[in-house]
Design a protein around this motif. Structure first.
Motif, short mmCIF file in Angstrom:
data_model
loop_
_atom_site.label_atom_id
_atom_site.label_comp_id
_atom_site.label_asym_id
_atom_site.label_seq_id
_atom_site.Cartn_x
_atom_site.Cartn_y
_atom_site.Cartn_z
N CYS A 95 -6.38 2.47 -0.73
CA CYS A 95 -5.48 3.61 -0.93
C CYS A 95 -6.22 4.76 -1.62
O CYS A 95 -5.94 5.93 -1.35
N HIS A 153 0.84 -1.20 0.00
CA HIS A 153 0.00 0.00 0.00
C HIS A 153 0.87 1.25 0.00
O HIS A 153 2.02 1.21 0.44
N LEU A 154 0.31 2.34 -0.45
CA LEU A 154 1.05 3.60 -0.45
C LEU A 154 0.98 4.22 0.94
O LEU A 154 -0.08 4.25 1.55
N CYS A 157 -6.41 -0.26 -6.05
CA CYS A 157 -6.58 -0.46 -4.61
C CYS A 157 -7.59 0.53 -4.04
O CYS A 157 -7.29 1.70 -3.84
N HIS A 191 -1.16 1.83 -8.70
CA HIS A 191 -1.64 1.19 -7.48
C HIS A 191 -3.00 1.75 -7.08
O HIS A 191 -3.90 1.01 -6.68
ZN LIG Z 1 -3.24 0.14 -1.48
#
Ligand SMILES: [Zn+2]
Lengths: 187, 179
Positions: free
Chosen positions: B36, B4-5, B33, B29
């Motif tokens: 996120c 994850h960021l 996701c 991403h």
């Molecule tokens: Zn993420």
């Protein structure tokens, strides 16, 4: 401030759902400024942000009949704007190719109950103002230069005669501290 | 694409301060996701709130807009006036004596008080400018009760005032005993 204290937003949504374009125009004027900022932070340029917001408004208008008018309009619009902005980045694919580029573009978020961000109520603004003033000087200064004047990290570093790495860490710590203090008022 | 960021990456993404490759990796991403993406939306909303709030001039960021005679400043002036009275009372005989000898004493109480107050006030401003550990405060001459006024600066000011007072008295005392 977009808090709907007088219920005018709810009335406008109801009218817009019934086909009143003037009422929808009022909704647009109320939210497009923020929507443009939200988009521009993701797509980068004002022109592209305008395109995204135009697109988002059209899609919001089309999906409006499914929208519950007792809910705030802004957060839903900003979600649409976010998804369209990310789609826009994906379409660019300019210098680097996406790995596994087969994923579908993000859909328009359904107007369903979800966590809402009522970001600009007067109360939030006042609390944020107080919290910012309680921060150390250098934190306050980077926030003012970034958010108030819209300078880049490099420009802030030049203005304050400090390394960019300092600007980066001060800004992040200041924002993180403020966000933690204001939660759950914001998220 | 798996990790994850973190918050810092999300804020750098929104500030447009990631390098091109990292930015595109992050964007990819975010497309995949929802968690996120949700955090990105929250940060973006928070940035907007900051934009709006920081457009209002912040004390400290715009020192010039501070009122010269705010309530704190007035309070401080009142304290100085009180100190001036105390100082006058404490050294009254000596001042009168010195004034007579130098032929400057004209019996004007108000004049003496104004002189004391002006001297104290000037001294206070100068000392505070000189001694304040925070460089910014040197420009705006904050009051002791101003937010962020450093305690160390105030202790230093108090010490110097005390020393000046003590030496002045010693000098006056010596002057009057020598004659
Ligand atoms: Zn993420």
């Amino acid at each position: 401030m977009n808090s709907d204290a007088d219920g005018s937003e709810t009335r406008d949504i109801t009218s817009a759902k019934a086909g009143d374009e003037v009422a929808f125009g009022r909704l647009v004027r109320r939210h497009e400024g923020i929507a443009l900022r939200v988009a521009q932070r993701i797509v980068g340029t004002p022109q592209e942000a305008e395109d995204v917001v135009q697109d988002a408004l059209i899609r919001a208008y089309r999906a409006l009949d499914r929208f519950d008018e007792t809910r705030p309009f802004g957060p839903w619009l900003y979600r649409i704007v976010t998804n369209l902005s990310l789609n826009r980045l994906r379409q660019r694919r300019d210098t680097i190719s996406w790995q596994g580029t087969e994923e579908d573009p993000l859909p328009i978020p359904a107007p369903l109950p979800g966590p809402e961000a009522q970001i600009l109520t007067r109360e939030t603004h006042e609390r944020l103002y107080t919290e910012i003033n309680a921060l150390p000087d250098h934190y306050r200064r980077v926030l003012a230069l970034r958010h108030g004047e819209g300078l880049s990290y490099q420009e802030i570093a030049n203005r304050l005669h400090v390394p960019v790495s300092d600007v980066k860490s001060w800004l992040f710590r200041a924002r993180k501290r403020l966000k933690e203090r204001l939660e759950p008022g914001i998220t | 694409m798996n990790a994850h960021l973190d918050d810092e990456t999300l804020t750098l993404f929104l500030d447009g301060e990631l390098d091109r490759t990292t930015r595109l990796t992050a964007a990819q991403h975010l497309m995949q996701c929802p968690a996120c993406r949700e955090r990105l939306i929250q940060w973006n909303a928070f940035f907007t709130a900051l934009d709006v709030t920081t457009t209002v001039p912040l004390p400290g960021a715009e020192p010039e807009t501070r009122p010269i005679l705010g309530s704190r400043r007035l309070l401080w002036l009142a304290l100085e006036a009180l100190l001036a009275v105390v100082l006058m009372a404490g050294s009254w005989e000596r001042w009168v004596d010195l004034g007579r000898r130098l032929h400057t004493w004209n019996g004007n109480l108000l004049g003496q008080f104004t002189l004391w107050l002006a001297s104290l006030h000037g001294l206070e401003s100068d000392l505070r400018n000189l001694l304040s550990p925070v460089r910014d405060l040197q420009r705006i001459i904050p009051t002791p009760t101003a937010p962020g006024a450093p305690l160390a600066g105030w202790i230093a000011v108090a010490l110097v005032l005390g020393i000046v007072w003590w030496f002045t008295n010693r000098w006056l005392l010596n002057e009057s005993t020598h004659t």
